[in-house]
Structure formats: C-alpha cells, structure tokens
Design an enzyme around this catalytic site. Structure first.
Site, PDB file in Angstrom:
ATOM      1  N   ARG A 119       0.825  -1.220   0.000  1.00  0.00           N
ATOM      2  CA  ARG A 119       0.000   0.000   0.000  1.00  0.00           C
ATOM      3  C   ARG A 119       0.859   1.270   0.000  1.00  0.00           C
ATOM      4  NH1 ARG A 119      -4.670  -0.999   4.317  1.00  0.00           N
ATOM      5  NH2 ARG A 119      -5.413   0.922   3.366  1.00  0.00           N
ATOM      6  N   SER A 163      -7.910  12.252   1.899  1.00  0.00           N
ATOM      7  CA  SER A 163      -7.590  11.130   2.773  1.00  0.00           C
ATOM      8  C   SER A 163      -7.518  11.590   4.221  1.00  0.00           C
ATOM      9  CB  SER A 163      -6.245  10.503   2.375  1.00  0.00           C
ATOM     10  OG  SER A 163      -5.757   9.706   3.437  1.00  0.00           O
ATOM     11  N   ASP A 310     -15.180   3.116   2.882  1.00  0.00           N
ATOM     12  CA  ASP A 310     -15.037   1.713   3.296  1.00  0.00           C
ATOM     13  C   ASP A 310     -16.305   0.891   3.040  1.00  0.00           C
ATOM     14  OD1 ASP A 310     -12.424   2.108   4.047  1.00  0.00           O
ATOM     15  OD2 ASP A 310     -12.942   2.643   6.104  1.00  0.00           O
ATOM     16  N   LYS A 337      -6.464  -0.429  -1.136  1.00  0.00           N
ATOM     17  CA  LYS A 337      -6.917  -0.796   0.221  1.00  0.00           C
ATOM     18  C   LYS A 337      -6.354  -2.184   0.567  1.00  0.00           C
ATOM     19  CE  LYS A 337      -9.300   2.962   0.956  1.00  0.00           C
ATOM     20  NZ  LYS A 337      -8.840   3.952   1.933  1.00  0.00           N
ATOM     21  N   ARG A 341      -9.772  -3.529  -4.136  1.00  0.00           N
ATOM     22  CA  ARG A 341     -11.186  -3.813  -3.852  1.00  0.00           C
ATOM     23  C   ARG A 341     -12.069  -3.766  -5.091  1.00  0.00           C
ATOM     24  NH1 ARG A 341     -12.042  -1.173   1.974  1.00  0.00           N
ATOM     25  NH2 ARG A 341     -11.035  -2.924   3.009  1.00  0.00           N
TER      26      ARG A 341
END
Ligand code: S3P
Length: 424
Positions: A119, A163, A310, A337, A341
């Site tokens: 990440r 973020s 999320d 993530k 995803r």
C-alpha cells in the site's frame, strides 16, 4: 489455518450491537499515548488492527492496562523504540503513527504484513518531509524509517488527496508546533481526529475548507467510543435486501463524514430510520432501524465516495441484488486498500453470475440476477470483502468463503453475531 465459513440465506431480525468504531479507537489510543496522565477508553474496537496500534504505543513507551470494560492508557513520555513497529494489516496504524513520531523527535522503523507492504506510503512521507522529518520508504512503500524532529515549526499544508489518514498524520505531527497549523483542501474526509483533539483539550477549527490547529497542550480524558457504522453497514445492507427483515443497530456513530452508506442505501429505496440521535463524548450517535424494501440502482460518485470509502464493497453487493445498473465512479483509491477492492468485488460478483464492467475508477453492476456461486468464493484476505459476502448470500445463499479469518482485523465475533441475527 484457513477458516472456511458458509454464509446462509435468511432474513436479519432483532437487536444488534456491533463492535467499537475502528477509526476512533486507533486515534484515541494514539492521542492517549501522546498525552501526559491517565486516559480511560470505553468501547474500544478489539480487532487485530487496533491491537496493532495498542502494541505499537506500548513499544513507544505508553503504559496500557487492557481490561474488559475499559482500556487505561498512561501516556506522555514516548521514546524511540528499539524494535520495528509492526502495523500488521493496518494502514491507519502505520500512517498515523509515522505522523506522531515525525513531530515528537522519535526515530522508528515501520513495517507490516504482505498486504500493507503493497500500500502507498509516499502520500504520508511527503508532508512529513515538508515538516523537516527524515522519512525513507521502500520504493514508496513499507518498510519505512522515520527520524522525527522535536517541536516542528508551524506550517501551512494542502491535502494532495481526500484522505483522512494523510490529514490525521499531519495533525499528529504538529501536536507540539509552536504556532497555529493550517491544512487546506479537506473535503468530507472523516473528522474523528479533529473531534478527539478537542476532547483532549485542544482548539481545532474548520471553516469548510481549511483546518486550523492552535498550539496548546493535551489533557488526559475519559472517552466512550460509538459502535462502528462501517461494521453496522453489513447488517444494514443484509436487512435491506431480505424480505421479512427488521433489525435495530444500537449506539452507532453517525458522524456526517461517514454516513454516505446510509444516503446511498436510501437512494436505492432502503427503509432506514434514525432513532434517538444523541451525542457521545463529541461524536453523534443513534440507533438505526432497517426493514426490507425492494431496491433499485443508483450512481455512487464524488463526495459520496469519500463519505462511504469503506462501504463501496457492501454497496456493490446491494447493487447486485437491486433492479437496474448501478454506476460506481471516482473510487480509484479502492485499488490501494487491503486488497484491490474494485477487482475483488468485480470477481466476487461475476462468480455469482452478476454482469460487472470494470473501469480504472469504478464499476458498472447490473443488478437482479445474483445466484449461488458454483464454488467457494475468495475473500482476498480482505475483511470487508468477507463480510460483504455474508450480505451477498443473505437473499440467495448459501455462499462458502475460502477464509473468513481476515474478518478479525476489524470485527471479531462477526460470524456468530450475523448468524444470531438470522435466527432471531
Ligand atoms: C481511515 C481512512 C480511510 C479508510 C480507512 C480508515 C481512517 O482511508 O479507508 O479504512 O481511519 O482515517 P483514507 O484516509 O486513506 O481514505
């Protein structure tokens, strides 16, 4: 050992209290560690991510007494750890603690598991270098070394991306700044750090664009933590999808920077009642009642993505059972993530016969044709994919998954709680 689990078909009913909010739990532990004196935290999330933060603050010199009812933290005198700080699977642990160390004159090496090592970390390293800290990453990723500076000079920052982790790392790096620090460009990212800073005695202002942290000292506190809307979201979705469902979720955080999932479900026709809205130590909470209604497609894009960052996996599952084509856009950050995803969701839904088109920043999902998959579904070692599959199975299951062990990252006890709601 892989934990194979089968999620069954079935309505969700009764009263459920999910785990404590993960984002708030990380921040509360870190701020308590940075604060002289004794802070007492109730309702902390006990998933493996938050335990990684607990272990890291102990390695940094905080004293933690972990009782069933509360976690007591004695903080204030942190020191550079001899050992590597292992953030395991937790991006929030690595990124926010890099910020804390950078502004406290601490030197530390950070590492994590194979998923966290993939990440991006430069988004954190860049603003910390601007502050004067030395930050070395491994081609932009973990392992990383931080050599912090004590009493950073006050500065102005502009967020490169929407973020909350970057914003929070900058705030944590500036706890000891001698003058006001401003961060421009925030738009709808979760504001738990700002709220908690106020709880720990600091002055933080936000005018809709720019956050200003005034100089000051931290004061130890007592804190009750809401239950996690991101964990509740799987139950909201499952109950919204299955006829005869009628479920109440207790004491859930409804901070407006997190409620994109409620707005999106309502836009798809879901019936969600927000009951007993109240304040819990600086965060808005409520009980949420959800009943089945037939659902239809929607478009998820823009600020809603930030407010549901999320919950895109679970909203994609809802889209797979809803009438029409749902468009998801502006969600490219989901590729960085715990798994990629967007690809993980697309593959999971396709394995259930759903037509999905994948784009760099989103998905088109044709709803209404989801069926039982032929084989076992993969969880991609991603807790949110695993829990989304529970809801995917609720109208049409059974769906078996290869390994549900990853759920413990954020939601230990999810499987028995889910099964309990299906049988009550
Ligand atoms: C989090 C912020 C979000 C979110 C993550 C937790 C936090 O990440 O996806 O699960 O606690 O600040 P970004 O800030 O990178 O979007």
């Amino acid at each position: 050992m892989a934990e194979r689990v089968t999620f069954e078909r079935g309505a969700l009913r009764g009263d459920v209290r999910v785990v404590g909010d993960k984002s708030i739990s990380h921040r509360a532990l870190m701020l308590a560690a940075a604060t002289p004196g004794r802070s007492v935290l109730h309702g902390l999330n006990r998933g493996d991510d938050v335990l990684a933060t607990r272990d890291a603050i102990v390695a940094l010199g905080a004293h933690v007494d972990d009782h069933d009812a509360a976690v007591v933290v004695e903080g204030g005198s942190l020191a550079s750890p001899a050992q590597t700080l292992d953030a395991r699977n937790s991006g929030t642990t690595a990124r926010l603690l890099m910020g804390l160390c950078a502004g406290r004159g601490l030197s530390a090496r950070f590492d994590g598991d194979a998923s966290l090592r993939r990440r991006p970390m430069e988004r954190i390293a860049r603003p910390l270098r601007a502050l004067g800290a030395e930050v070395r990453t491994h081609a932009g990723r973990l392992p990383a070394h931080v050599r912090g500076i004590a009493a950073p000079p006050a500065g102005d920052y502009a967020l490169e991306i929407a973020s909350a982790q970057v914003k929070s790392a900058i705030l944590f790096a500036n706890l000891d700044a001698g003058a006001a620090v401003r961060i421009a460009g925030d738009s709808f990212t979760r504001d738990h750090t700002e709220r908690l800073l106020r709880r720990f005695g600091r002055s933080v202002h936000f005018d809709g664009r720019t956050i200003e942290l005034e100089p000051g000292r931290l004061v130890a506190t007592q804190l009750r933590i809401p239950t996690d809307l991101s964990g509740a979201a799987f139950f909201l979705a499952g109950a919204a999808l299955v006829p005869d469902s009628d479920l109440r979720l207790r004491d859930v955080g409804i901070n407006p920077t997190r409620t994109g999932v409620i707005d999106a479900l309502r836009a798809m026709g879901a019936h969600i009642e927000i009951e007993h809205e109240r304040d819990l130590d600086g965060e808005p909470i409520a009980d949420l009642r959800v009943c089945y209604r037939p659902l239809h497609a929607t478009t998820l894009a823009g600020e809603l993505i930030v407010r549901a960052i999320d919950e895109i996996a679970i909203l994609a599952v809802v889209a797979a059972h809803a009438r029409g084509v749902t468009h998801i856009r502006d969600a490219g950050d989901l590729r960085g993530k715990e798994s990629d995803r967007l690809t993980a969701i697309a593959q999971t839904l396709r394995a259930c016969g759903v037509r999905v088109d994948e784009f760099p920043d989103g998905l088109d999902i044709e709803g209404g044709r989801a069926r039982v998959p032929r084989g076992t579904l993969r969880t991609y070692d991603d807790h949110r994919i695993a829990m989304a599959i529970a809801a995917l199975a609720a109208p049409t299951g059974p769906h078996a998954v290869d390994d549900a062990g990853c759920i413990a990252v954020s939601f230990p006890g999810f499987v028995p709680l889910w099964r309990g709601a299906q049988t009550s």
